[in-house]
Design an enzyme around this catalytic site. Structure first.
Site, short mmCIF file in Angstrom:
data_model
loop_
_atom_site.label_atom_id
_atom_site.label_comp_id
_atom_site.label_asym_id
_atom_site.label_seq_id
_atom_site.Cartn_x
_atom_site.Cartn_y
_atom_site.Cartn_z
N ASN A 23 0.79 -1.26 0.16
CA ASN A 23 0.04 -0.27 -0.05
C ASN A 23 0.83 1.22 0.03
O ASN A 23 2.17 1.12 0.31
CB ASN A 23 -0.97 0.02 1.14
CG ASN A 23 -0.42 -0.01 2.47
OD1 ASN A 23 0.53 0.88 2.81
ND2 ASN A 23 -0.65 -0.77 3.20
N VAL A 32 -0.60 -9.96 0.57
CA VAL A 32 0.76 -10.03 0.23
C VAL A 32 1.51 -9.13 1.12
O VAL A 32 2.68 -9.48 1.62
CB VAL A 32 0.90 -10.14 -1.46
CG1 VAL A 32 2.22 -10.01 -1.68
CG2 VAL A 32 0.20 -11.05 -2.15
N ASP A 33 1.09 -7.92 0.80
CA ASP A 33 2.11 -6.97 1.81
C ASP A 33 2.20 -7.49 3.30
O ASP A 33 3.29 -7.38 3.78
CB ASP A 33 1.35 -5.55 1.67
CG ASP A 33 2.17 -4.46 2.23
OD1 ASP A 33 3.34 -4.73 2.14
OD2 ASP A 33 1.64 -3.50 2.66
N GLY A 123 -6.50 -8.82 -5.30
CA GLY A 123 -6.87 -9.19 -3.95
C GLY A 123 -7.85 -8.00 -3.43
O GLY A 123 -8.85 -7.76 -4.19
N ILE A 124 -7.31 -7.40 -2.48
CA ILE A 124 -8.42 -6.47 -1.72
C ILE A 124 -8.68 -5.32 -2.79
O ILE A 124 -9.58 -4.69 -2.43
CB ILE A 124 -7.86 -5.94 -0.37
CG1 ILE A 124 -9.08 -5.35 0.42
CG2 ILE A 124 -6.60 -5.20 -0.55
CD1 ILE A 124 -8.68 -5.32 1.86
#
Length: 171
Positions: A23, A32-33, A123-124
């Site tokens: 982000n 993932v982050d 993803g999100i």
């Protein structure tokens, strides 16, 4: 440059550089982050904090990329990039492809020969998986780095792996 599809966990890839779908804060998050920050340990966060205090006080812009140590990961570097949030009203595909190419140029400048990518923004951030895979493969096929000989697109689930296989077959 060879593009390889792998189903698995990006934090376990033994490569020179792992790309993080970060982000803009660079300070960790979910998906993932979060996995990269947790498994990589505090050294990654420490370098990210330094980057925020110096070059990226407002955060890393979408589509751009920057490298840090990989900490405890089985890689030398983590290349952080911020993917765009999916929008039905606005075509942000150039920003998404920029995540792949800009990360590749950063890894190339570091001298990396192997790079592992997640499926950025799928993803999100809500990017449709089929199109995310197509955008990733398009960007990577068109890139011509000097040192990178292998790129792995690491797909966490069977569903994302199958989508990437379909995108690769479609050309």
């Amino acid at each position: 440059m060879e593009i390889v599809l792998v189903q698995g966990d990006i934090t376990e890839q033994r490569v020179d550089a792992i790309v993080n779908a970060a982000n803009s804060s660079l300070l960790g998050g979910g998906g993932v982050d979060g996995a990269i920050h947790r498994k990589g340990g505090p050294a990654i966060l420490a370098e990210c904090k330094e980057l925020r205090a110096s070059r990226y006080q407002r955060g890393l812009p979408t589509g751009q990329a920057v490298a840090t140590t990989a900490g405890d990961l089985p890689a030398r570097w983590v290349v952080h990039t911020v993917g765009p949030v999916w929008s039905e009203r606005e075509d942000r595909s150039a920003l998404l492809r920029g995540c792949y190419t800009n990360s590749l140029w950063v890894a190339d400048a570091l001298g990396a020969t192997t790079v592992a990518y997640p499926l950025i923004s799928a993803g999100i951030y809500g990017w449709p998986i089929e199109d995310a895979a197509r955008q990733a493969l398009t960007a990577l096929r068109e890139a011509t780095p000097s040192t990178v000989s292998e790129v792995r697109l690491v797909l966490f689930s069977a569903e994302t792996y199958a989508a990437a296989e379909r995108a690769r077959a479609a050309g």
